[in-house]
Design a protein around this motif. Structure first.
Motif, PDB file in Angstrom:
ATOM      1  N   PRO A 117     -12.203 -48.243  82.560  1.00 20.23           N
ATOM      2  CA  PRO A 117     -12.448 -46.851  82.964  1.00 20.23           C
ATOM      3  C   PRO A 117     -11.417 -46.334  83.969  1.00 20.23           C
ATOM      4  N   HIS A 118     -10.968 -47.211  84.868  1.00 19.84           N
ATOM      5  CA  HIS A 118      -9.956 -46.788  85.838  1.00 19.84           C
ATOM      6  C   HIS A 118      -8.640 -46.429  85.133  1.00 19.84           C
ATOM      7  N   VAL A 119      -8.251 -47.269  84.182  1.00 21.78           N
ATOM      8  CA  VAL A 119      -7.022 -46.982  83.440  1.00 21.78           C
ATOM      9  C   VAL A 119      -7.173 -45.680  82.646  1.00 21.78           C
ATOM     10  N   GLU A 120      -8.337 -45.464  82.017  1.00 18.35           N
ATOM     11  CA  GLU A 120      -8.573 -44.230  81.255  1.00 18.35           C
ATOM     12  C   GLU A 120      -8.472 -43.004  82.158  1.00 18.35           C
ATOM     13  N   PHE A 121      -9.004 -43.119  83.364  1.00 25.39           N
ATOM     14  CA  PHE A 121      -8.930 -42.006  84.320  1.00 25.39           C
ATOM     15  C   PHE A 121      -7.479 -41.691  84.673  1.00 25.39           C
ATOM     16  N   VAL A 122      -6.706 -42.739  84.921  1.00 26.48           N
ATOM     17  CA  VAL A 122      -5.292 -42.542  85.259  1.00 26.48           C
ATOM     18  C   VAL A 122      -4.539 -41.927  84.082  1.00 26.48           C
ATOM     19  N   LEU A 123      -4.868 -42.359  82.857  1.00 26.03           N
ATOM     20  CA  LEU A 123      -4.229 -41.787  81.671  1.00 26.03           C
ATOM     21  C   LEU A 123      -4.530 -40.294  81.543  1.00 26.03           C
ATOM     22  N   ARG A 124      -5.792 -39.912  81.744  1.00 23.85           N
ATOM     23  CA  ARG A 124      -6.160 -38.489  81.656  1.00 23.85           C
ATOM     24  C   ARG A 124      -5.468 -37.681  82.745  1.00 23.85           C
ATOM     25  N   SER A 125      -5.426 -38.216  83.945  1.00 24.98           N
ATOM     26  CA  SER A 125      -4.750 -37.520  85.037  1.00 24.98           C
ATOM     27  C   SER A 125      -3.260 -37.358  84.744  1.00 24.98           C
ATOM     28  N   GLY A 126      -2.664 -38.405  84.177  1.00 25.16           N
ATOM     29  CA  GLY A 126      -1.251 -38.334  83.831  1.00 25.16           C
ATOM     30  C   GLY A 126      -0.977 -37.298  82.763  1.00 25.16           C
ATOM     31  N   GLN A 127      -1.883 -37.173  81.778  1.00 28.67           N
ATOM     32  CA  GLN A 127      -1.720 -36.174  80.724  1.00 28.67           C
ATOM     33  C   GLN A 127      -1.802 -34.764  81.307  1.00 28.67           C
ATOM     34  N   ILE A 128      -2.762 -34.549  82.196  1.00 28.68           N
ATOM     35  CA  ILE A 128      -2.895 -33.236  82.829  1.00 28.68           C
ATOM     36  C   ILE A 128      -1.642 -32.899  83.633  1.00 28.68           C
ATOM     37  N   GLU A 129      -1.145 -33.884  84.345  1.00 24.20           N
ATOM     38  CA  GLU A 129       0.067 -33.666  85.135  1.00 24.20           C
ATOM     39  C   GLU A 129       1.264 -33.347  84.241  1.00 24.20           C
ATOM     40  N   THR A 130       1.366 -34.052  83.104  1.00 25.06           N
ATOM     41  CA  THR A 130       2.465 -33.791  82.169  1.00 25.06           C
ATOM     42  C   THR A 130       2.383 -32.374  81.611  1.00 25.06           C
ATOM     43  N   GLU A 131       1.193 -31.948  81.219  1.00 21.94           N
ATOM     44  CA  GLU A 131       1.024 -30.601  80.682  1.00 21.94           C
ATOM     45  C   GLU A 131       1.352 -29.544  81.735  1.00 21.94           C
ATOM     46  N   LEU A 132       0.945 -29.789  82.967  1.00 20.96           N
ATOM     47  CA  LEU A 132       1.247 -28.854  84.045  1.00 20.96           C
ATOM     48  C   LEU A 132       2.750 -28.787  84.291  1.00 20.96           C
ATOM     49  N   ARG A 133       3.407 -29.955  84.279  1.00 18.20           N
ATOM     50  CA  ARG A 133       4.857 -29.992  84.492  1.00 18.20           C
ATOM     51  C   ARG A 133       5.591 -29.241  83.377  1.00 18.20           C
ATOM     52  N   GLU A 134       5.146 -29.433  82.123  1.00 15.65           N
ATOM     53  CA  GLU A 134       5.773 -28.738  81.000  1.00 15.65           C
ATOM     54  C   GLU A 134       5.541 -27.236  81.080  1.00 15.65           C
ATOM     55  N   ALA A 135       4.334 -26.838  81.499  1.00 13.70           N
ATOM     56  CA  ALA A 135       4.048 -25.411  81.630  1.00 13.70           C
ATOM     57  C   ALA A 135       4.919 -24.776  82.708  1.00 13.70           C
ATOM     58  N   MET A 136       5.111 -25.482  83.806  1.00 13.48           N
ATOM     59  CA  MET A 136       5.957 -24.959  84.881  1.00 13.48           C
ATOM     60  C   MET A 136       7.413 -24.870  84.427  1.00 13.48           C
ATOM     61  N   ALA A 137       7.860 -25.876  83.658  1.00 12.61           N
ATOM     62  CA  ALA A 137       9.234 -25.838  83.157  1.00 12.61           C
ATOM     63  C   ALA A 137       9.413 -24.681  82.182  1.00 12.61           C
ATOM     64  N   ALA A 138       8.404 -24.444  81.323  1.00  8.42           N
ATOM     65  CA  ALA A 138       8.491 -23.330  80.379  1.00  8.42           C
ATOM     66  C   ALA A 138       8.511 -21.995  81.108  1.00  8.42           C
ATOM     67  N   ALA A 139       7.681 -21.872  82.150  1.00 11.06           N
ATOM     68  CA  ALA A 139       7.658 -20.635  82.929  1.00 11.06           C
ATOM     69  C   ALA A 139       8.996 -20.395  83.618  1.00 11.06           C
ATOM     70  N   ALA A 140       9.582 -21.473  84.142  1.00  9.77           N
ATOM     71  CA  ALA A 140      10.882 -21.342  84.800  1.00  9.77           C
ATOM     72  C   ALA A 140      11.954 -20.937  83.799  1.00  9.77           C
ATOM     73  N   PHE A 141      11.900 -21.521  82.585  1.00 12.68           N
ATOM     74  CA  PHE A 141      12.887 -21.169  81.569  1.00 12.68           C
ATOM     75  C   PHE A 141      12.753 -19.702  81.170  1.00 12.68           C
ATOM     76  N   LEU A 142      11.512 -19.243  80.935  1.00 13.99           N
ATOM     77  CA  LEU A 142      11.306 -17.857  80.532  1.00 13.99           C
ATOM     78  C   LEU A 142      11.745 -16.897  81.625  1.00 13.99           C
ATOM     79  N   SER A 143      11.526 -17.282  82.863  1.00 15.69           N
ATOM     80  CA  SER A 143      11.980 -16.446  83.970  1.00 15.69           C
ATOM     81  C   SER A 143      13.499 -16.343  83.982  1.00 15.69           C
ATOM     82  N   ASP A 144      14.161 -17.476  83.723  1.00 16.00           N
ATOM     83  CA  ASP A 144      15.623 -17.467  83.674  1.00 16.00           C
ATOM     84  C   ASP A 144      16.121 -16.662  82.477  1.00 16.00           C
ATOM     85  N   LEU A 145      15.436 -16.801  81.326  1.00 16.97           N
ATOM     86  CA  LEU A 145      15.791 -16.036  80.140  1.00 16.97           C
ATOM     87  C   LEU A 145      15.690 -14.544  80.423  1.00 16.97           C
ATOM     88  N   LYS A 146      14.596 -14.141  81.063  1.00 14.82           N
ATOM     89  CA  LYS A 146      14.399 -12.747  81.413  1.00 14.82           C
ATOM     90  C   LYS A 146      15.512 -12.256  82.321  1.00 14.82           C
TER      91      LYS A 146
END
Length: 440
Positions: A117-146
């Motif tokens: 269960p501890h490993v599963e929790f860390v995996l879920r947290s890591g996935q959320i962090e990855t999605e957040l990082r990708e969303a921030m990178a996409a937002a930064a790219f779109l801002s630069d594109l604009k």
């Protein structure tokens, strides 16, 4: 719902802990790679992308801290969650592990009931962090594109407005002699006021455009590539006819070839490419439009024209490298918004724009999309029936700009070449001799 397998590294020199951890994670539905010491762990982290790593702090060859530091330095596991296992009683080992980049920790002897269960929790947290990082990178790219698009628009339009205003002031002040009749002075004054008003309206338009691009997003759609090019050619046929420019197309693209990307943005990029070639070409000349899937699997579409060479500063800017020849004239201060927008939109899809220009006249301008975005769909017939995405999102930013005859490179057409009109989309395998074979 079937659980998604994750690839996990277990690095521990104790075979009991290593094997039990491996079995527990495999029972939970994951794939596991094991390492017997720190050296093996470092090699694994350098060559394989993991969703999580479990690392013992005390190992031969390289300790756990060294393993973590190597992973966090570079490579594909910079952000991979790392759980450290320690048998130390003091907190200094845990603090050192967190400073090195550890995500979580467990202490020996392990509680195997809570281990998975501890490993599963860390995996879920890591996935959320990855999605957040990708969303921030996409937002930064779109801002630069604009920002890039708005900057290109600003440079294109403000320069002629300032020129009009400056000339009107020189005329009004009679800098080069008296004006006759005197009514011309009033006209010059009105011209200057009109330029001021145009500049104010332009600034309001820029502000409106800024708000429009705030909501600009890169969609992921299935885009039939052959249809993308043919639709662009058809849309620009009337413009070519008005300039008596003959378009010849050679499309070596399978009907089943599709790209993953934003159809409206890709369409705007290809249209800008073709429109630019039409505007550069002398009246009565030919423009060649080519497209293919390269041997490496990328998609290439390029035009060749017989117009004057692209100015060196623009050539250097769109190619991202220094100019190859001396600056030609003051005309090189002009900018072509269409070409820049094509570059920005290609790069938005991890592609690139490349420009080759012959000093004696003639240009080859190419868009290339990476093979990662290209597939050969088995359901191409169904894909081709998908309605063309609306270009309304780009009405102000892109389409109107690309269709505006005032957007020029500051050049004069060369002497009118005479040519008998040929059917549109005439098949042609020939290319400009200056560029033969450069894009295949």
């Amino acid at each position: 719902m079937k659980k998604e397998k994750k690839l996990i590294l277990v690095a521990d020199d104790d075979p009991v802990y290593r094997d039990v951890a491996k079995e527990a994670l495999e029972i939970a539905g994951h794939d596991v790679v094991t390492a017997n010491d720190g050296g093996e762990a470092i090699k694994a982290l350098q060559s394989i992308k993991f969703e999580a790593a479990i690392v013992d702090l005390t190992m031969p060859v390289a300790d756990g801290l060294t393993v973590i530091e190597n992973a966090r330095r570079d490579g594909s596991n910079v952000h991979t969650p790392i759980i450290v296992i320690t048998g130390h009683d003091d907190s200094s080992a845990v603090v050192a592990a967190y400073k090195a980049g550890a995500t979580s920790f467990l202490t020996k002897p392990l509680n195997w009931v809570l281990f998975t269960p501890h490993v599963e929790f860390v995996l879920r947290s890591g996935q959320i962090e990855t999605e957040l990082r990708e969303a921030m990178a996409a937002a930064a790219f779109l801002s630069d594109l604009k920002s890039q698009m708005m900057s290109a628009l600003a440079r294109q339009f403000q320069s002629p407005i300032k020129t009009i205003f400056g000339f009107s002031e020189l005329i009004r002040q009679e800098a080069y002699g008296p004006l006759e009749p005197a009514a011309y002075r009033d006209m010059a004054h009105d011209m200057g006021e009109a330029a001021r008003g145009l500049n104010a309206a332009f600034l309001r338009l820029m502000d409106f455009g800024q708000k429009l691009t705030d909501n600009l997003a890169i969609k992921e759609e299935t885009v039939p590539l052959r249809e993308l090019v043919t639709d662009s050619i058809k849309a620009l046929q009337p413009r070519a006819d008005r300039r008596s420019v003959i378009m010849r197309a050679s499309l070596q693209v399978p009907a089943s070839a599709v790209a993953q990307g934003d159809r409206a943005l890709l369409s705007q990029a290809v249209r800008s490419l073709i429109d630019n070639a039409i505007r550069l070409s002398p009246r009565g000349a030919e423009v060649e439009i080519n497209a293919c899937i390269s041997d490496g699997g990328s998609f290439r579409v390029w035009t060749t024209d017989h117009g004057p060479p692209v100015p060196d500063d623009l050539l250097a800017e769109v190619n991202g490298r220094p100019a190859d020849r001396p600056f030609l004239s003051a005309q090189s201060e002009s900018r072509d918004v269409g070409m820049k927008i094509a570059k920005i939109l290609a790069e938005a899809h991890q592609g690139r724009l490349d420009v080759r220009s012959d000093p004696d006249g003639g240009n080859l301008i190419k868009i290339e999309l990476p093979k990662q975005r290209i597939t050969l769909a088995n359901t191409a017939a169904k894909v081709l029936q998908v309605p063309v995405a609306s270009l309304d999102r780009l009405a102000v930013i892109g389409e109107a700009l690309a269709n505006d005859p005032r957007v020029r490179l500051g050049r004069q057409d060369r002497g009118g070449q005479s040519s008998q009109p040929l059917p549109a989309f005439a098949a042609s395998t020939s290319t400009s001799s200056s560029f033969r074979g450069t894009s295949k």
